[in-house]
Design an enzyme around this catalytic site. Structure first.
Site, mmCIF file in Angstrom:
data_model
loop_
_atom_site.group_PDB
_atom_site.id
_atom_site.type_symbol
_atom_site.label_atom_id
_atom_site.label_comp_id
_atom_site.label_asym_id
_atom_site.label_seq_id
_atom_site.Cartn_x
_atom_site.Cartn_y
_atom_site.Cartn_z
ATOM 1 N N HIS A 199 14.512 5.688 18.177
ATOM 2 C CA HIS A 199 13.051 5.833 18.269
ATOM 3 C C HIS A 199 12.666 6.509 19.583
ATOM 4 O O HIS A 199 12.497 5.861 20.612
ATOM 5 C CB HIS A 199 12.382 4.459 18.154
ATOM 6 C CG HIS A 199 10.904 4.519 17.910
ATOM 7 N ND1 HIS A 199 10.316 4.042 16.760
ATOM 8 C CD2 HIS A 199 9.888 5.006 18.658
ATOM 9 C CE1 HIS A 199 9.002 4.229 16.820
ATOM 10 N NE2 HIS A 199 8.718 4.806 17.975
ATOM 11 N N ASP B 45 7.234 14.595 22.346
ATOM 12 C CA ASP B 45 6.176 14.976 23.287
ATOM 13 C C ASP B 45 5.976 13.968 24.410
ATOM 14 O O ASP B 45 5.393 14.296 25.440
ATOM 15 C CB ASP B 45 4.847 15.247 22.562
ATOM 16 C CG ASP B 45 4.430 14.127 21.623
ATOM 17 O OD1 ASP B 45 5.200 13.160 21.466
ATOM 18 O OD2 ASP B 45 3.335 14.215 21.038
ATOM 19 N N GLY C 249 0.534 6.109 14.420
ATOM 20 C CA GLY C 249 -0.913 6.175 14.614
ATOM 21 C C GLY C 249 -1.570 4.810 14.498
ATOM 22 O O GLY C 249 -0.920 3.776 14.593
ATOM 23 N N HIS D 180 6.142 3.251 11.623
ATOM 24 C CA HIS D 180 5.559 2.424 12.675
ATOM 25 C C HIS D 180 4.766 1.303 12.001
ATOM 26 O O HIS D 180 3.933 1.569 11.134
ATOM 27 C CB HIS D 180 4.583 3.242 13.531
ATOM 28 C CG HIS D 180 5.233 4.120 14.557
ATOM 29 N ND1 HIS D 180 5.978 5.226 14.230
ATOM 30 C CD2 HIS D 180 5.224 4.055 15.921
ATOM 31 C CE1 HIS D 180 6.404 5.807 15.345
ATOM 32 N NE2 HIS D 180 5.961 5.116 16.385
ATOM 33 N N GLU E 138 2.668 -3.395 15.290
ATOM 34 C CA GLU E 138 2.470 -3.299 16.747
ATOM 35 C C GLU E 138 1.252 -4.074 17.207
ATOM 36 O O GLU E 138 1.205 -4.528 18.344
ATOM 37 C CB GLU E 138 2.312 -1.828 17.166
ATOM 38 C CG GLU E 138 3.600 -1.064 17.307
ATOM 39 C CD GLU E 138 3.363 0.318 17.899
ATOM 40 O OE1 GLU E 138 3.376 0.449 19.138
ATOM 41 O OE2 GLU E 138 3.169 1.277 17.122
#
EC number: 3.5.4.4
Length: 352
Positions: A24, A28, A181, A208, A211
């Site tokens: 993971h 960027d 996102g 994802h 979280e």
């Protein structure tokens, strides 16, 4: 002898020697300072900032106020990643950093839609990244692959344009799909059809999920949709014993990133962080950087954190989570076996 070995693992020089796998890592968010400056030069951007000022814009504070403050760091580098040349260099740079950290296999993810401001096509953006990975593989002792990332806040029609990439680019380095996102406002259930269409193509999926507080349903939905790995998955700790057992049986891999998980406020204190608790239950947890530059980290630093937080986490435990990562990697069985054998041999050598 065993106690001595378990103390050795706390030493940074031992951690540096350990071969590692990283599943993971965002392209960027992981650029080195020297390459940020080179990318700016290539883009015709005259940077008058000092190194300290660049780092202030590129790195999130250790005590980030919230996720938004963390994500603002990406706004600084994205304008530099809009050409084939710069994307190729960026990918090369991240793999070079990983190789220097004794990582032997890495998967780097990025959202091609973020790199089209200077008329690159989605296909060209992916090809540029793959070219950088391939060049780095030739220069360093590492294998590197790419994951295409969709952004949950983008319109579904835009996300669907990512699907043909897996037909147009039959390159062995393009190995999977991810979605990142805002999971609170864009829960996994909104993307059932999209992920179904991706899975039909035989594409590996990691998502994802889990979280944010009370987002554990996204973890279960991700697994139901066919994800074999979960990005972060902190809220796995809130799942029932039966649900956690299901994750163990399915060998679902959690891609955890300690520094980032605290910065984004997924957790705010160590007692809340479930890495060791989940590991002890048999859940396949792994360690990752998430964003090397934004979080001012590397994988060795993440290992050092785990050693400091859990002093009884031994060399053999670190070896085990790397075998979990190999099992979860989006590569063929033969390559997995080669990595398993290599890691077993190298960890044995370190322990002697």
């Amino acid at each position: 002898m065993k106690k001595k070995r378990e103390k050795l693992v706390l030493k940074s020089e031992i951690i540096a020697q350990m071969p590692k796998v990283e599943l993971h890592c965002h392209l960027d968010g992981s650029l080195s300072l020297s390459v940020i400056k080179e990318l700016a030069k290539n883009a015709g951007i005259h940077m008058t900032m000092s190194d300290e000022e660049i780092l202030e814009k590129a790195q999130a504070p250790e005590n980030t106020k919230n996720l938004l403050e963390y994500l603002q760091r990406f706004d600084f580098v994205l304008p530099l990643l809009q050409t084939y040349k710069n994307l190729e260099l960026a990918a090369y740079d991240v793999v070079r950093q990983a190789a220097n950290d004794n990582i032997k296999y890495i998967e780097i993810r990025f959202a091609p839609s973020q790199h089209l401001l200077e008329n690159l096509t989605l296909e060209e953006a992916v090809e540029a990244v793959i070219a950088g990975l391939s060049r780095a593989e030739n220069d360093f002792d590492i294998r590197a692959n790419a994951l295409v990332c969709g952004l949950k806040q983008e319109p579904i029609q835009k996300l669907q344009k990512l699907l043909p990439l897996f037909d147009k680019i039959p390159d062995e380095h393009l190995v999977g799909f991810d979605m990142a996102g805002d999971e609170l406002n864009y829960p996994q259930e909104k993307f059932v059809d999209l992920i179904h269409d991706i899975k039909i193509k035989g594409v590996n999926v990691t998502l994802h999920a889990g979280e944010c507080p009370a987002c554990e349903k996204n973890i279960l939905d991700s697994i139901a949709m066919g994800a074999s790995r979960i990005g972060h998955g902190i809220m796995t700790k809130n799942l029932s014993e039966a649900e956690q057992k299901m994750m163990i049986e399915k060998q679902i891999v959690l891609e955890m990133a300690p520094t980032s998980n605290f910065q984004t406020k997924a957790v705010t204190e160590l007692a809340q962080y479930p890495f060791k608790e989940l590991y002890d239950k048999g859940i396949h947890v792994t360690l990752n950087t998430d964003n090397r530059m934004v979080s001012a980290t590397n994988l060795s630093k993440e290992y050092e954190k785990i050693s400091a937080w859990y002093p009884d986490f031994s060399l053999s435990d670190f070896e085990k989570i790397n075998h979990y990562a190999i099992d979860g990697a989006f590569i063929g069985q033969e390559e997995k076996e080669e990595l398993h054998q290599r890691f077993t041999k190298e960890y044995k050598k370190i322990s002697e």
